[in-house]
Design a protein around this motif. Structure first.
Motif, PDB file in Angstrom:
ATOM      1  N   GLU A 155      13.504  11.364   6.503  1.00 51.32           N
ATOM      2  CA  GLU A 155      13.560  10.910   7.902  1.00 51.32           C
ATOM      3  C   GLU A 155      13.096  12.003   8.860  1.00 51.32           C
ATOM      4  OE1 GLU A 155      16.989   8.771   9.234  1.00 51.32           O
ATOM      5  OE2 GLU A 155      17.383   7.933   7.250  1.00 51.32           O
ATOM      6  N   ALA A 156      13.469  13.249   8.577  1.00 55.11           N
ATOM      7  CA  ALA A 156      13.089  14.357   9.462  1.00 55.11           C
ATOM      8  C   ALA A 156      11.577  14.520   9.545  1.00 55.11           C
ATOM      9  CB  ALA A 156      13.731  15.650   8.974  1.00 55.11           C
ATOM     10  N   ARG A 157      10.883  14.198   8.457  1.00 53.74           N
ATOM     11  CA  ARG A 157       9.423  14.350   8.415  1.00 53.74           C
ATOM     12  C   ARG A 157       8.684  13.085   8.837  1.00 53.74           C
ATOM     13  NH1 ARG A 157       7.982  19.786   7.766  1.00 53.74           N
ATOM     14  NH2 ARG A 157       9.363  20.758   6.234  1.00 53.74           N
ATOM     15  N   GLY A 158       9.427  12.059   9.212  1.00 58.61           N
ATOM     16  CA  GLY A 158       8.787  10.851   9.743  1.00 58.61           C
ATOM     17  C   GLY A 158       8.272   9.868   8.721  1.00 58.61           C
ATOM     18  N   TRP A 159       8.771   9.982   7.482  1.00 57.87           N
ATOM     19  CA  TRP A 159       8.400   8.998   6.459  1.00 57.87           C
ATOM     20  C   TRP A 159       9.187   7.709   6.687  1.00 57.87           C
ATOM     21  CZ3 TRP A 159       4.377  10.371   3.573  1.00 57.87           C
ATOM     22  CH2 TRP A 159       4.145  11.737   3.333  1.00 57.87           C
ATOM     23  N   PRO A 160       8.770   6.610   6.079  1.00 60.99           N
ATOM     24  CA  PRO A 160       9.566   5.379   6.179  1.00 60.99           C
ATOM     25  C   PRO A 160      10.948   5.593   5.573  1.00 60.99           C
ATOM     26  CG  PRO A 160       7.385   4.904   5.299  1.00 60.99           C
ATOM     27  CD  PRO A 160       7.522   6.394   5.314  1.00 60.99           C
ATOM     28  N   SER A 161      11.941   4.894   6.098  1.00 61.98           N
ATOM     29  CA  SER A 161      13.284   4.970   5.531  1.00 61.98           C
ATOM     30  C   SER A 161      13.622   3.641   4.880  1.00 61.98           C
ATOM     31  CB  SER A 161      14.300   5.292   6.623  1.00 61.98           C
ATOM     32  OG  SER A 161      14.255   4.302   7.632  1.00 61.98           O
ATOM     33  N   ALA A 162      14.612   3.648   4.007  1.00 61.91           N
ATOM     34  CA  ALA A 162      15.027   2.455   3.250  1.00 61.91           C
ATOM     35  C   ALA A 162      13.888   1.970   2.375  1.00 61.91           C
ATOM     36  CB  ALA A 162      15.527   1.344   4.175  1.00 61.91           C
ATOM     37  N   PHE A 163      14.036   2.098   1.069  1.00 61.02           N
ATOM     38  CA  PHE A 163      12.971   1.791   0.106  1.00 61.02           C
ATOM     39  C   PHE A 163      11.755   2.678   0.385  1.00 61.02           C
ATOM     40  CE2 PHE A 163      15.378  -2.207   0.575  1.00 61.02           C
ATOM     41  CZ  PHE A 163      15.828  -2.369  -0.726  1.00 61.02           C
ATOM     42  N   ALA A 164      12.008   3.943   0.697  1.00 61.56           N
ATOM     43  CA  ALA A 164      10.957   4.862   1.138  1.00 61.56           C
ATOM     44  C   ALA A 164       9.826   4.986   0.114  1.00 61.56           C
ATOM     45  CB  ALA A 164      11.558   6.236   1.423  1.00 61.56           C
ATOM     46  N   ALA A 165      10.155   5.173  -1.165  1.00 58.66           N
ATOM     47  CA  ALA A 165       9.122   5.375  -2.179  1.00 58.66           C
ATOM     48  C   ALA A 165       8.250   4.134  -2.335  1.00 58.66           C
ATOM     49  CB  ALA A 165       9.763   5.746  -3.522  1.00 58.66           C
ATOM     50  N   TYR A 166       8.870   2.964  -2.258  1.00 59.68           N
ATOM     51  CA  TYR A 166       8.115   1.712  -2.371  1.00 59.68           C
ATOM     52  C   TYR A 166       7.160   1.573  -1.188  1.00 59.68           C
ATOM     53  CZ  TYR A 166       7.153  -3.246  -3.154  1.00 59.68           C
ATOM     54  OH  TYR A 166       6.524  -4.449  -3.377  1.00 59.68           O
ATOM     55  N   LYS A 167       7.653   1.846   0.007  1.00 57.65           N
ATOM     56  CA  LYS A 167       6.827   1.716   1.220  1.00 57.65           C
ATOM     57  C   LYS A 167       5.667   2.701   1.202  1.00 57.65           C
ATOM     58  CE  LYS A 167      10.540  -0.056   4.201  1.00 57.65           C
ATOM     59  NZ  LYS A 167      11.550   0.272   5.225  1.00 57.65           N
ATOM     60  N   VAL A 168       5.942   3.947   0.829  1.00 57.22           N
ATOM     61  CA  VAL A 168       4.891   4.968   0.815  1.00 57.22           C
ATOM     62  C   VAL A 168       3.850   4.649  -0.251  1.00 57.22           C
ATOM     63  CG1 VAL A 168       4.413   7.406   0.331  1.00 57.22           C
ATOM     64  CG2 VAL A 168       6.328   6.779   1.818  1.00 57.22           C
TER      65      VAL A 168
END
Length: 306
Positions: free
Chosen positions: A219-232
């Motif tokens: 979250e601090a680096r501005g990546w998607p949150s919740a199911f982050a790996a799937y979204k990325v």
């Protein structure tokens, strides 16, 4: 010496990854129903063969062939490539459907259809999120399967797709892969700048994500949150699809969001049936010759990547 090509050159041939259940199985059925010879692939040989038997016996479809494929295994990909080259000499349609959730699912007692009655899509997704947890191992596996598995299969089969008079690739994506999920504006713009984006840069971005994930700084680096790996992974796959479309303008390379579908991956919390979700993928796979390339389709309609 290579075996003789046993099918007429005019016959369309498709490969569907992760084809033994859910959306993948339905994509196989619908393509075969449209006169396409389908290579149904799955990791597990017994399940894959059973899926082909199901389509043959229940739907009367004779042009469905099983071939084992583990998208994260280079030798398995090579075996499939060799089979296609010897048997058909080309590939007309590649549907990259195989994927995993990128999370560790927690045990749930009640998974009956009634459980989700009265819940909208957001509430169902929140229920899924509450019943899983993100781990480093699950995140790494998600990136490896959902991005690199798709990419490695695609790159291996490119020469066969180029041997087709109308080769096309459909990468099964998700609205979870939209760039709107990224908080980091600089990264969002970079992933959307297809003129400058490279596959090497995508590798760097994914390595950055996994490093930040391990450091607890998603979250601090501005990546998607919740199911982050799937979204990325899905966002990276979308970007790769656009890069590939630019590199090979003679091919049709598109992404298709099937919708929120009742499958094992969604723990059957979805709103659409596998038949409905698959139809949104097949529609893109069977677009008229000369149709869009490098595009994102949501529920069968062209839509933005953001």
């Amino acid at each position: 010496m290579a075996a003789a090509i046993s099918s007429p050159p005019s016959e369309r041939v498709a490969v569907v990854t992760g084809g033994n259940k859910g959306i993948g199985l339905e994509v196989c059925r619908q393509l075969a129903s449209n006169g396409v010879t389908v290579i149904l692939t799955a990791r597990d040989e017994a399940r894959g063969a059973a899926a082909v038997e199901q389509l043959t016996a229940a739907a009367g479809l004779s042009d469905v062939i099983f071939h084992q494929l583990e998208v994260t295994d280079a030798r398995s990909i090579a075996r499939l490539t060799g089979f296609l080259k010897e048997r058909f000499g080309k590939l007309d349609i590649l549907v990259n459907n195989a994927a995993i959730g990128g999370v560790q699912r927690l045990p749930v007692q009640d998974l009956s259809a009634e459980k989700f009655s009265g819940m909208d899509a957001r509430q169902r997704a929140e229920w899924m999120w509450k019943n899983c947890r993100e781990t480093c191992d699950a995140a790494k596996a998600g990136i490896q399967t959902n991005y690199y598995g798709t990419k490695n299969v695609t790159e291996a089969l490119l020469p066969l797709l180029q041997a087709s008079s109308d080769g096309r690739i459909v990468n099964v994506s998700s609205d979870f892969g939209l760039l709107s999920h990224f908080i980091n504006e600089e990264l969002k713009q970079e992933l959307n700048d297809v003129e400058k984006l490279t596959e090497e840069r995508l590798d760097e971005v994914l390595a950055m994500f996994l490093n930040d994930f391990e450091a607890g700084e998603v979250e601090a680096r501005g990546w998607p949150s919740a199911f982050a790996a799937y979204k990325v992974a899905k966002a990276a796959m979308n970007a790769y699809s656009r890069v590939l479309a630019r590199r090979h303008p003679a091919l049709r390379v598109n992404c298709a969001h099937p919708g929120y579908v009742k499958t094992d991956m969604t723990r059957h919390s979805g709103l659409l049936t596998p038949e409905e979700g698959a139809s949104n993928v097949v529609k893109v796979a069977l677009l008229p010759e000369g149709g869009p390339t490098g595009a994102f389709f949501a529920l069968g309609q062209e839509a933005p990547f953001v």
